[in-house]
Design a protein around this motif. Sequence first.
Motif: not given
Length: 168
Positions: A10-13, A62-65, A83-97
């Motif tokens: 979490i601290s890195t996120i 980076g991370f993705i929910c 149809d049943k679906s999944m959602m993408i939430h809260r996504m970001a990429v570390n600026p270094r990458f």
Amino acid sequence: MIRKARLNDISTIIEIIKSTIEEMKTYNNTQWGENYPLDEDFADDIENGDLYVDDDCGHIKGFICVNFIEPVEYEGLNWSSNDKSMMIHRMAVNPRFRQQGVATELINFAEKLAYYNNVVYLKTDTYSINTKMNSLLKKCGFKFIGKINLFDKEKSFYCYDKLLKNFK
């Protein structure tokens, strides 16, 4: 390697979030700020098993929910499927990458995760002026569905979906 996030991530996120917010400010994107997303949002995601990080030898790229939690605001939009679906939430990429394909990898992972959960349909949204995320979603084959209002923001959020192909 993409793996489930752990509480000690979490601290890195949060550092990634802070730098992303600063970058967003440079083009007047107020999608994220002091009140969202917070440590608690990511702790909940981790507790629910919904948050994933792209980990390169201990460096979070980076991370993705990804989950089944669909905002009530999605009701009434003309989605491509029922149809049943999944959602993408809260996504970001570390600026270094950045500029290394990390965001595309995270989206591809979400697609595979959905498929392995017997879901062939993804939905997501992003702030209308979040040009980078809007471009990424289009590049990854997501279809613009419509607009909604979220978080009392002055501008609308754009909603996207994608019907997935079979993975081998």
